[in-house]
Design a protein around this motif. Structure first.
Motif, PDB file in Angstrom:
ATOM      1  N   ASP A  17       0.824  -1.198   0.000  1.00  0.00           N
ATOM      2  CA  ASP A  17       0.000   0.000   0.000  1.00  0.00           C
ATOM      3  C   ASP A  17       0.865   1.257   0.000  1.00  0.00           C
ATOM      4  OD1 ASP A  17      -2.244  -1.581   0.046  1.00  0.00           O
ATOM      5  OD2 ASP A  17      -2.613  -1.342   2.206  1.00  0.00           O
ATOM      6  N   PHE A  18       1.936   1.218   0.771  1.00  0.00           N
ATOM      7  CA  PHE A  18       2.839   2.363   0.833  1.00  0.00           C
ATOM      8  C   PHE A  18       3.489   2.614  -0.527  1.00  0.00           C
ATOM      9  CE2 PHE A  18       7.023   4.243   1.786  1.00  0.00           C
ATOM     10  CZ  PHE A  18       6.595   5.420   2.369  1.00  0.00           C
ATOM     11  N   GLU A  19       3.902   1.559  -1.221  1.00  0.00           N
ATOM     12  CA  GLU A  19       4.505   1.713  -2.550  1.00  0.00           C
ATOM     13  C   GLU A  19       3.488   2.267  -3.548  1.00  0.00           C
ATOM     14  OE1 GLU A  19       7.714   1.436  -3.435  1.00  0.00           O
ATOM     15  OE2 GLU A  19       8.092   1.095  -1.306  1.00  0.00           O
ATOM     16  N   ASP A  20       2.247   1.826  -3.453  1.00  0.00           N
ATOM     17  CA  ASP A  20       1.186   2.369  -4.314  1.00  0.00           C
ATOM     18  C   ASP A  20       0.994   3.861  -4.055  1.00  0.00           C
ATOM     19  OD1 ASP A  20       0.729  -0.076  -5.461  1.00  0.00           O
ATOM     20  OD2 ASP A  20      -1.029  -0.541  -4.237  1.00  0.00           O
ATOM     21  N   LEU A  21       0.965   4.229  -2.779  1.00  0.00           N
ATOM     22  CA  LEU A  21       0.801   5.642  -2.436  1.00  0.00           C
ATOM     23  C   LEU A  21       1.971   6.483  -2.939  1.00  0.00           C
ATOM     24  CD1 LEU A  21      -0.646   5.413   1.187  1.00  0.00           C
ATOM     25  CD2 LEU A  21      -1.812   6.224  -0.872  1.00  0.00           C
ATOM     26  N   LYS A  22       3.185   5.951  -2.832  1.00  0.00           N
ATOM     27  CA  LYS A  22       4.346   6.687  -3.332  1.00  0.00           C
ATOM     28  C   LYS A  22       4.232   6.904  -4.843  1.00  0.00           C
ATOM     29  CE  LYS A  22       8.269   4.852  -2.208  1.00  0.00           C
ATOM     30  NZ  LYS A  22       9.420   4.113  -1.696  1.00  0.00           N
ATOM     31  N   TRP A 129      -5.918  -5.940 -23.200  1.00  0.00           N
ATOM     32  CA  TRP A 129      -4.508  -5.674 -23.465  1.00  0.00           C
ATOM     33  C   TRP A 129      -4.121  -4.252 -23.045  1.00  0.00           C
ATOM     34  CZ3 TRP A 129      -2.431  -3.512 -28.477  1.00  0.00           C
ATOM     35  CH2 TRP A 129      -1.035  -3.523 -28.497  1.00  0.00           C
ATOM     36  N   LEU A 130      -4.980  -3.279 -23.330  1.00  0.00           N
ATOM     37  CA  LEU A 130      -4.701  -1.906 -22.923  1.00  0.00           C
ATOM     38  C   LEU A 130      -4.592  -1.813 -21.397  1.00  0.00           C
ATOM     39  CD1 LEU A 130      -7.025   0.157 -25.292  1.00  0.00           C
ATOM     40  CD2 LEU A 130      -4.556  -0.216 -25.513  1.00  0.00           C
ATOM     41  N   ALA A 131      -5.501  -2.490 -20.698  1.00  0.00           N
ATOM     42  CA  ALA A 131      -5.453  -2.492 -19.239  1.00  0.00           C
ATOM     43  C   ALA A 131      -4.178  -3.178 -18.744  1.00  0.00           C
ATOM     44  CB  ALA A 131      -6.691  -3.187 -18.663  1.00  0.00           C
ATOM     45  N   TRP A 132      -3.786  -4.255 -19.399  1.00  0.00           N
ATOM     46  CA  TRP A 132      -2.566  -4.975 -19.018  1.00  0.00           C
ATOM     47  C   TRP A 132      -1.346  -4.073 -19.169  1.00  0.00           C
ATOM     48  CZ3 TRP A 132       1.798  -6.565 -21.807  1.00  0.00           C
ATOM     49  CH2 TRP A 132       2.619  -7.501 -21.165  1.00  0.00           C
ATOM     50  N   GLN A 133      -1.291  -3.314 -20.258  1.00  0.00           N
ATOM     51  CA  GLN A 133      -0.156  -2.424 -20.471  1.00  0.00           C
ATOM     52  C   GLN A 133      -0.042  -1.393 -19.347  1.00  0.00           C
ATOM     53  OE1 GLN A 133       0.506  -1.046 -24.667  1.00  0.00           O
ATOM     54  NE2 GLN A 133      -1.407  -2.162 -24.974  1.00  0.00           N
ATOM     55  N   GLU A 134      -1.159  -0.862 -18.922  1.00  0.00           N
ATOM     56  CA  GLU A 134      -1.146   0.149 -17.867  1.00  0.00           C
ATOM     57  C   GLU A 134      -0.871  -0.455 -16.501  1.00  0.00           C
ATOM     58  OE1 GLU A 134      -4.127   3.265 -15.680  1.00  0.00           O
ATOM     59  OE2 GLU A 134      -4.521   2.750 -17.759  1.00  0.00           O
ATOM     60  N   LEU A 135      -1.504  -1.571 -16.202  1.00  0.00           N
ATOM     61  CA  LEU A 135      -1.464  -2.109 -14.842  1.00  0.00           C
ATOM     62  C   LEU A 135      -0.279  -3.020 -14.555  1.00  0.00           C
ATOM     63  CD1 LEU A 135      -5.275  -2.690 -14.358  1.00  0.00           C
ATOM     64  CD2 LEU A 135      -3.841  -0.940 -13.283  1.00  0.00           C
ATOM     65  N   THR A 136       0.575  -3.254 -15.521  1.00  0.00           N
ATOM     66  CA  THR A 136       1.781  -4.031 -15.241  1.00  0.00           C
ATOM     67  C   THR A 136       3.009  -3.130 -15.182  1.00  0.00           C
ATOM     68  OG1 THR A 136       2.014  -4.558 -17.604  1.00  0.00           O
ATOM     69  CG2 THR A 136       0.910  -6.191 -16.194  1.00  0.00           C
ATOM     70  N   PRO A 138       4.882  -0.772 -12.772  1.00  0.00           N
ATOM     71  CA  PRO A 138       4.903  -0.321 -11.381  1.00  0.00           C
ATOM     72  C   PRO A 138       5.053   1.190 -11.236  1.00  0.00           C
ATOM     73  CG  PRO A 138       6.390  -2.175 -11.676  1.00  0.00           C
ATOM     74  CD  PRO A 138       5.913  -1.761 -13.040  1.00  0.00           C
ATOM     75  N   ALA A 139       5.638   1.848 -12.216  1.00  0.00           N
ATOM     76  CA  ALA A 139       5.806   3.296 -12.117  1.00  0.00           C
ATOM     77  C   ALA A 139       4.470   4.027 -12.147  1.00  0.00           C
ATOM     78  CB  ALA A 139       6.690   3.790 -13.258  1.00  0.00           C
ATOM     79  N   SER A 140       3.489   3.471 -12.832  1.00  0.00           N
ATOM     80  CA  SER A 140       2.208   4.164 -12.934  1.00  0.00           C
ATOM     81  C   SER A 140       1.148   3.621 -11.988  1.00  0.00           C
ATOM     82  CB  SER A 140       1.682   4.104 -14.371  1.00  0.00           C
ATOM     83  OG  SER A 140       1.336   2.783 -14.712  1.00  0.00           O
ATOM     84  N   CYS A 141       1.315   2.399 -11.496  1.00  0.00           N
ATOM     85  CA  CYS A 141       0.231   1.832 -10.685  1.00  0.00           C
ATOM     86  C   CYS A 141       0.705   1.136  -9.414  1.00  0.00           C
ATOM     87  CB  CYS A 141      -0.578   0.865 -11.530  1.00  0.00           C
ATOM     88  SG  CYS A 141       0.408  -0.532 -12.068  1.00  0.00           S
ATOM     89  N   GLY A 145      -0.838  -3.427  -9.219  1.00  0.00           N
ATOM     90  CA  GLY A 145      -1.460  -3.339 -10.535  1.00  0.00           C
ATOM     91  C   GLY A 145      -1.798  -4.689 -11.155  1.00  0.00           C
ATOM     92  N   PRO A 146      -0.860  -5.652 -11.158  1.00  0.00           N
ATOM     93  CA  PRO A 146      -1.187  -6.951 -11.738  1.00  0.00           C
ATOM     94  C   PRO A 146      -2.355  -7.644 -11.039  1.00  0.00           C
ATOM     95  CG  PRO A 146       1.178  -6.700 -11.612  1.00  0.00           C
ATOM     96  CD  PRO A 146       0.577  -5.536 -10.868  1.00  0.00           C
ATOM     97  N   SER A 147      -2.439  -7.494  -9.721  1.00  0.00           N
ATOM     98  CA  SER A 147      -3.565  -8.085  -9.001  1.00  0.00           C
ATOM     99  C   SER A 147      -4.876  -7.433  -9.423  1.00  0.00           C
ATOM    100  CB  SER A 147      -3.358  -7.916  -7.494  1.00  0.00           C
ATOM    101  OG  SER A 147      -4.468  -8.401  -6.794  1.00  0.00           O
ATOM    102  N   VAL A 148      -4.856  -6.119  -9.570  1.00  0.00           N
ATOM    103  CA  VAL A 148      -6.046  -5.392 -10.027  1.00  0.00           C
ATOM    104  C   VAL A 148      -6.409  -5.832 -11.432  1.00  0.00           C
ATOM    105  CG1 VAL A 148      -6.918  -3.097 -10.645  1.00  0.00           C
ATOM    106  CG2 VAL A 148      -5.622  -3.421  -8.527  1.00  0.00           C
ATOM    107  N   TRP A 149      -5.409  -6.020 -12.295  1.00  0.00           N
ATOM    108  CA  TRP A 149      -5.668  -6.455 -13.668  1.00  0.00           C
ATOM    109  C   TRP A 149      -6.346  -7.822 -13.676  1.00  0.00           C
ATOM    110  CZ3 TRP A 149      -3.660 -10.538 -16.692  1.00  0.00           C
ATOM    111  CH2 TRP A 149      -4.026 -10.493 -18.042  1.00  0.00           C
ATOM    112  N   HIS A 150      -5.859  -8.748 -12.873  1.00  0.00           N
ATOM    113  CA  HIS A 150      -6.478 -10.075 -12.813  1.00  0.00           C
ATOM    114  C   HIS A 150      -7.926  -9.984 -12.335  1.00  0.00           C
ATOM    115  CE1 HIS A 150      -2.307 -11.567 -13.024  1.00  0.00           C
ATOM    116  NE2 HIS A 150      -2.868 -12.631 -13.555  1.00  0.00           N
ATOM    117  N   ARG A 151      -8.127  -9.276 -11.234  1.00  0.00           N
ATOM    118  CA  ARG A 151      -9.455  -9.193 -10.616  1.00  0.00           C
ATOM    119  C   ARG A 151     -10.462  -8.409 -11.455  1.00  0.00           C
ATOM    120  NH1 ARG A 151      -9.260  -5.476  -5.892  1.00  0.00           N
ATOM    121  NH2 ARG A 151      -9.618  -3.999  -7.572  1.00  0.00           N
ATOM    122  N   ASP A 152     -10.049  -7.231 -11.933  1.00  0.00           N
ATOM    123  CA  ASP A 152     -11.000  -6.320 -12.573  1.00  0.00           C
ATOM    124  C   ASP A 152     -11.080  -6.472 -14.082  1.00  0.00           C
ATOM    125  OD1 ASP A 152     -11.436  -5.341 -10.065  1.00  0.00           O
ATOM    126  OD2 ASP A 152     -10.345  -3.469 -10.361  1.00  0.00           O
TER     127      ASP A 152
END
Length: 195
Positions: A17-22, A129-136, A138-141, A145-152
């Motif tokens: 969570d801290f890394e996501d917030l950063k 695929w577009l979601a995968w590009q964004e959510l994999t 780490p600099a942007s998500c 991100g990968p967990s969110v991509w799998h779930r959502d």
């Protein structure tokens, strides 16, 4: 005794969570800096040439090199852009999705090896695929991100694509059918007829 530190464990999820917030703070800081730099310039300082050049650039659809552009939705593209986007999508589907996520097709989990001939499948896979590009990235998500991509994205898309009423409903292991119920003429906001 005042120098003793409390003995407690920090949950692993807290670090994620801290890394996501950063990552979010870094992204928002960059956006704020971009906005404040643009707001700091006086409107009357811009020359007429700059205004004209900006209008011409906007008319052409060009954007400055440092400005991020949204990827196009594949069904809105015409050849050759559609062909290029489909080629890139095919590399991802055949190189990542099929070997990594698809099990043997069955009546409960259908798949068509000619998926690119099914427009609904192309649209859903392109969005995935577009979601995968964004959510994999780490600099942007961040790292979740990968967990969110799998779930959502992955799980709901696979349910829709591979379900018994999905775009591959008429396809079996040995047969391929794209003769699904397609309406004749449907008014569309996506395409405009040349008058």
């Amino acid at each position: 005794m005042a120098d003793e530190k409390p003995d407690f464990e920090v949950p692993v999820g807290l670090f994620e969570d801290f890394e996501d917030l950063k990552a979010q703070v870094a992204r928002l800081t960059a956006q704020l800096q971009t906005l404040t730099e643009g707001a700091g310039e006086e409107a009357d300082e811009a020359s007429a040439d700059d205004v004209t050049a900006g209008a011409e650039e906007a008319d052409r659809g060009d954007a400055p090199e440092d400005e991020w552009q949204y990827p196009p939705f594949i069904l809105l593209l015409d050849p050759p852009q559609y062909d290029d986007e489909l080629r890139a999508l095919t590399e991802w589907v055949e190189g990542v999705l099929v070997p990594g996520y698809l099990a043997e097709p069955s009546s409960d989990a259908r798949w068509c090896h000619l998926w690119f001939e099914h427009p609904v499948a192309v649209a859903r896979l392109h969005a995935l695929w577009l979601a995968w590009q964004e959510l994999t990235d780490p600099a942007s998500c961040g790292y979740t991100g990968p967990s969110v991509w799998h779930r959502d994205h992955l799980d709901p898309s696979m349910r829709e694509l591979r379900g018994s009423s999905g775009p591959f409903a008429g396809c079996t292991k040995g047969e391929h059918q794209i003769d699904h119920r397609i309406p004749g003429l449907v008014p569309s906001a996506w395409r405009q007829n040349d008058a």
